[in-house]
Structure formats: C-alpha cells, structure tokens
Design a protein around this motif. Structure first.
Motif, PDB file in Angstrom:
ATOM      1  N   ALA A  67       0.817  -1.215   0.000  1.00  0.00           N
ATOM      2  CA  ALA A  67       0.000   0.000   0.000  1.00  0.00           C
ATOM      3  C   ALA A  67       0.854   1.269   0.000  1.00  0.00           C
ATOM      4  N   LYS A  68       2.148   1.120   0.258  1.00  0.00           N
ATOM      5  CA  LYS A  68       3.028   2.284   0.294  1.00  0.00           C
ATOM      6  C   LYS A  68       3.533   2.618  -1.098  1.00  0.00           C
ATOM      7  N   HIS A  69       3.853   3.884  -1.308  1.00  0.00           N
ATOM      8  CA  HIS A  69       4.410   4.322  -2.592  1.00  0.00           C
ATOM      9  C   HIS A  69       5.932   4.175  -2.558  1.00  0.00           C
ATOM     10  N   THR A  70       6.497   3.761  -3.685  1.00  0.00           N
ATOM     11  CA  THR A  70       7.947   3.688  -3.781  1.00  0.00           C
ATOM     12  C   THR A  70       8.530   5.098  -3.857  1.00  0.00           C
ATOM     13  N   THR A  71       9.768   5.227  -3.432  1.00  0.00           N
ATOM     14  CA  THR A  71      10.448   6.522  -3.454  1.00  0.00           C
ATOM     15  C   THR A  71      11.178   6.698  -4.776  1.00  0.00           C
ATOM     16  N   LEU A  73      13.857   7.688  -7.400  1.00  0.00           N
ATOM     17  CA  LEU A  73      15.294   7.890  -7.196  1.00  0.00           C
ATOM     18  C   LEU A  73      15.970   7.971  -8.552  1.00  0.00           C
ATOM     19  N   SER A  74      16.600   9.116  -8.821  1.00  0.00           N
ATOM     20  CA  SER A  74      17.260   9.308 -10.112  1.00  0.00           C
ATOM     21  C   SER A  74      18.740   8.938 -10.011  1.00  0.00           C
ATOM     22  N   ILE A  75      19.357   8.801 -11.174  1.00  0.00           N
ATOM     23  CA  ILE A  75      20.789   8.512 -11.223  1.00  0.00           C
ATOM     24  C   ILE A  75      21.585   9.656 -10.590  1.00  0.00           C
ATOM     25  N   ASN A  76      21.179  10.881 -10.857  1.00  0.00           N
ATOM     26  CA  ASN A  76      21.872  12.037 -10.277  1.00  0.00           C
ATOM     27  C   ASN A  76      21.797  12.032  -8.755  1.00  0.00           C
ATOM     28  N   GLN A  77      20.640  11.669  -8.223  1.00  0.00           N
ATOM     29  CA  GLN A  77      20.498  11.599  -6.768  1.00  0.00           C
ATOM     30  C   GLN A  77      21.420  10.537  -6.172  1.00  0.00           C
ATOM     31  N   MET A  78      21.485   9.398  -6.828  1.00  0.00           N
ATOM     32  CA  MET A  78      22.371   8.342  -6.331  1.00  0.00           C
ATOM     33  C   MET A  78      23.833   8.771  -6.409  1.00  0.00           C
ATOM     34  N   PHE A  79      24.165   9.467  -7.483  1.00  0.00           N
ATOM     35  CA  PHE A  79      25.545   9.937  -7.635  1.00  0.00           C
ATOM     36  C   PHE A  79      25.883  10.951  -6.545  1.00  0.00           C
ATOM     37  N   ASP A  80      24.998  11.905  -6.337  1.00  0.00           N
ATOM     38  CA  ASP A  80      25.243  12.922  -5.311  1.00  0.00           C
ATOM     39  C   ASP A  80      25.303  12.307  -3.921  1.00  0.00           C
ATOM     40  N   PHE A  81      24.459  11.337  -3.684  1.00  0.00           N
ATOM     41  CA  PHE A  81      24.422  10.706  -2.373  1.00  0.00           C
ATOM     42  C   PHE A  81      25.720   9.962  -2.071  1.00  0.00           C
ATOM     43  N   GLY A  82      26.367   9.476  -3.135  1.00  0.00           N
ATOM     44  CA  GLY A  82      27.583   8.689  -2.951  1.00  0.00           C
ATOM     45  C   GLY A  82      28.838   9.527  -2.778  1.00  0.00           C
ATOM     46  N   GLN A  83      28.717  10.839  -2.758  1.00  0.00           N
ATOM     47  CA  GLN A  83      29.884  11.697  -2.572  1.00  0.00           C
ATOM     48  C   GLN A  83      30.247  11.770  -1.093  1.00  0.00           C
ATOM     49  N   TYR A  84      31.365  11.172  -0.749  1.00  0.00           N
ATOM     50  CA  TYR A  84      31.757  11.098   0.659  1.00  0.00           C
ATOM     51  C   TYR A  84      32.386  12.387   1.175  1.00  0.00           C
ATOM     52  N   ASP A  85      32.853  13.241   0.265  1.00  0.00           N
ATOM     53  CA  ASP A  85      33.607  14.414   0.705  1.00  0.00           C
ATOM     54  C   ASP A  85      32.718  15.621   0.981  1.00  0.00           C
ATOM     55  N   GLN A 100      19.925   2.362   5.703  1.00  0.00           N
ATOM     56  CA  GLN A 100      18.624   2.699   6.292  1.00  0.00           C
ATOM     57  C   GLN A 100      17.576   2.923   5.210  1.00  0.00           C
ATOM     58  N   PHE A 101      17.987   3.557   4.129  1.00  0.00           N
ATOM     59  CA  PHE A 101      17.063   3.778   3.016  1.00  0.00           C
ATOM     60  C   PHE A 101      16.658   2.443   2.386  1.00  0.00           C
ATOM     61  N   VAL A 102      17.634   1.580   2.149  1.00  0.00           N
ATOM     62  CA  VAL A 102      17.353   0.273   1.539  1.00  0.00           C
ATOM     63  C   VAL A 102      16.451  -0.561   2.442  1.00  0.00           C
ATOM     64  N   HIS A 103      16.690  -0.504   3.737  1.00  0.00           N
ATOM     65  CA  HIS A 103      15.886  -1.277   4.684  1.00  0.00           C
ATOM     66  C   HIS A 103      14.415  -0.871   4.619  1.00  0.00           C
ATOM     67  N   GLU A 104      14.157   0.396   4.382  1.00  0.00           N
ATOM     68  CA  GLU A 104      12.779   0.873   4.301  1.00  0.00           C
ATOM     69  C   GLU A 104      12.188   0.705   2.901  1.00  0.00           C
ATOM     70  N   GLU A 105      13.005   0.875   1.887  1.00  0.00           N
ATOM     71  CA  GLU A 105      12.499   0.912   0.514  1.00  0.00           C
ATOM     72  C   GLU A 105      12.383  -0.475  -0.121  1.00  0.00           C
ATOM     73  N   LEU A 106      13.302  -1.375   0.181  1.00  0.00           N
ATOM     74  CA  LEU A 106      13.327  -2.675  -0.480  1.00  0.00           C
ATOM     75  C   LEU A 106      12.036  -3.478  -0.268  1.00  0.00           C
ATOM     76  N   PRO A 107      11.506  -3.580   0.962  1.00  0.00           N
ATOM     77  CA  PRO A 107      10.253  -4.333   1.139  1.00  0.00           C
ATOM     78  C   PRO A 107       9.096  -3.747   0.326  1.00  0.00           C
ATOM     79  N   VAL A 108       9.061  -2.429   0.182  1.00  0.00           N
ATOM     80  CA  VAL A 108       7.989  -1.783  -0.577  1.00  0.00           C
ATOM     81  C   VAL A 108       8.090  -2.157  -2.053  1.00  0.00           C
ATOM     82  N   ARG A 109       9.281  -2.059  -2.598  1.00  0.00           N
ATOM     83  CA  ARG A 109       9.465  -2.368  -4.018  1.00  0.00           C
ATOM     84  C   ARG A 109       9.214  -3.844  -4.306  1.00  0.00           C
TER      85      ARG A 109
END
Length: 200
Positions: A67-71, A73-85, A100-109
């Motif tokens: 019943a939940k909506h998936t979040t 997520l664009s390629i740009n968002q994933m790229f920006d999120f992966g910037q450690y600096d 934490q994001f995967v733990h919440e999102e994976l069951p929904v998808r």
C-alpha cells in the motif's frame, strides 16, 4: 476376497486363506496400518496449515508494504548521495544512511513486484515458476523486515551481506519468468528475443 474364501470355500481353500490372512495380519496389523494412515494424514494437514499460515503472512506483508508508494530515485540523486567528501559526511555515515534507506524501501518495491506477479493475466500467476518467484520475493521481504533498521556500521555491514545473498538467490529469476511464459502468448519476434517482453 480372502475372507470369502475362508468362510465359504472348500476345506483346503479355507486353510490357505486362513494362513494368508494370518501372515498379512502379522505383517500389516490393523494398528500399524491405521498408524501409517494417521501419520500421513497428520503430515498432510500440517503441511497445509503451514502453507496457509505462510499465505496469510504474505497477504499481511502485501497489505502493509504494497500500500506504500515507492520513493523515486534518479541517477543524479544516487551519484550525489555517494559523494563522501560533502561537509559533515564520510564513508561510514553515507553507507549507514544508504542501508537505512534500503531497509525501508526494499520491502515496498518487492511487495509491488509480488502484486504485479499475482495480477498476471491468462492464469500465469498460478504457474509453478511464477509461484517460485513469488516465494523467493516473500523470503526476501522476511529477511529484511525481521531485522531492525540499522543504526550502526556493524548492522549496516550485516544488512549488506544479507543483500548479497539475496542477489545471488535472485540471479535465476529471469530464467523462471521465461519458463513461465506460454509460447502462445508471445509473437514470433518475441519468441526469438523475449527480453523486451520480460522488461515490460
């Protein structure tokens, strides 16, 4: 038949029938036969109860996560999120946030994928190969949700290892899907290259 011979046959037939009945009784006594039937019935009942319980659990998960909506997520968002600096972020905090994001999102998808499979037309949802994929996805949701949301680097690593195992189990899903597709549902071109059909 043996009982009939024993009661109504000639003397020598009655003797043979009596001896045969005695031998059968010693080998397959009524208690042993009844116990075998009872054990088989109990096993069948237990398996059905387990199957029904798992089906009810799956429906519960689908109601909760389907019943939940998936979040988005664009390629740009994933790229920006992966910037450690980025200021205030490092590898550990980034990986933990991703876990934490995967733990919440994976069951929904995955729940949405199960719903799509169960809604397939032409009776395909009852195909044994499709049912195997549904059961595989059911196991995946269980393995994610039975553990709490990761709050430390240790728990993030544990989730990462579980996901690696899931991916190894999921590597044959496309093969299962291919075998489930009835040949008369595909056009001649799709029979030669069914991947576009599977991608849809």
């Amino acid at each position: 038949v043996l009982v009939g011979y024993h009661r109504h046959g000639s003397s020598w037939r009655r003797k043979i029938a009596a001896a045969t009945c005695s031998a059968l009784a010693r080998e397959f006594g009524p208690v042993r036969i009844n116990r075998h039937i009872s054990n088989s019935a109990q096993l069948s009942t237990r398996e059905q109860v387990q199957k029904d319980a798992r089906s009810m659990h799956l429906q519960k998960l689908l109601r909760e996560y389907g019943a939940k909506h998936t979040t988005p997520l664009s390629i740009n968002q994933m790229f920006d999120f992966g910037q450690y600096d980025s200021p205030g972020r490092n590898r550990s905090t980034t990986l933990l946030a991703a876990a934490q994001f995967v733990h919440e999102e994976l069951p929904v998808r995955v729940a949405h994928l199960i719903q799509d499979l169960l809604a397939l037309p032409f009776g395909l949802s009852q195909n044994s190969a499709i049912q195997e994929v549904v059961e595989l996805f059911h196991t995946t949701i269980n393995e994610v949700t039975e553990h709490p949301r990761p709050k430390s680097s240790k728990e993030e690593r544990e989730l990462r290892e579980r996901i690696k195992k899931m991916l190894r189990r999921h590597r044959n899903i496309v093969t299962h899907m291919r075998s489930a597709l009835a040949s008369d549902l595909l056009s001649e071109d799709e029979k030669l290259s069914p991947q576009p059909f599977l991608d849809r």
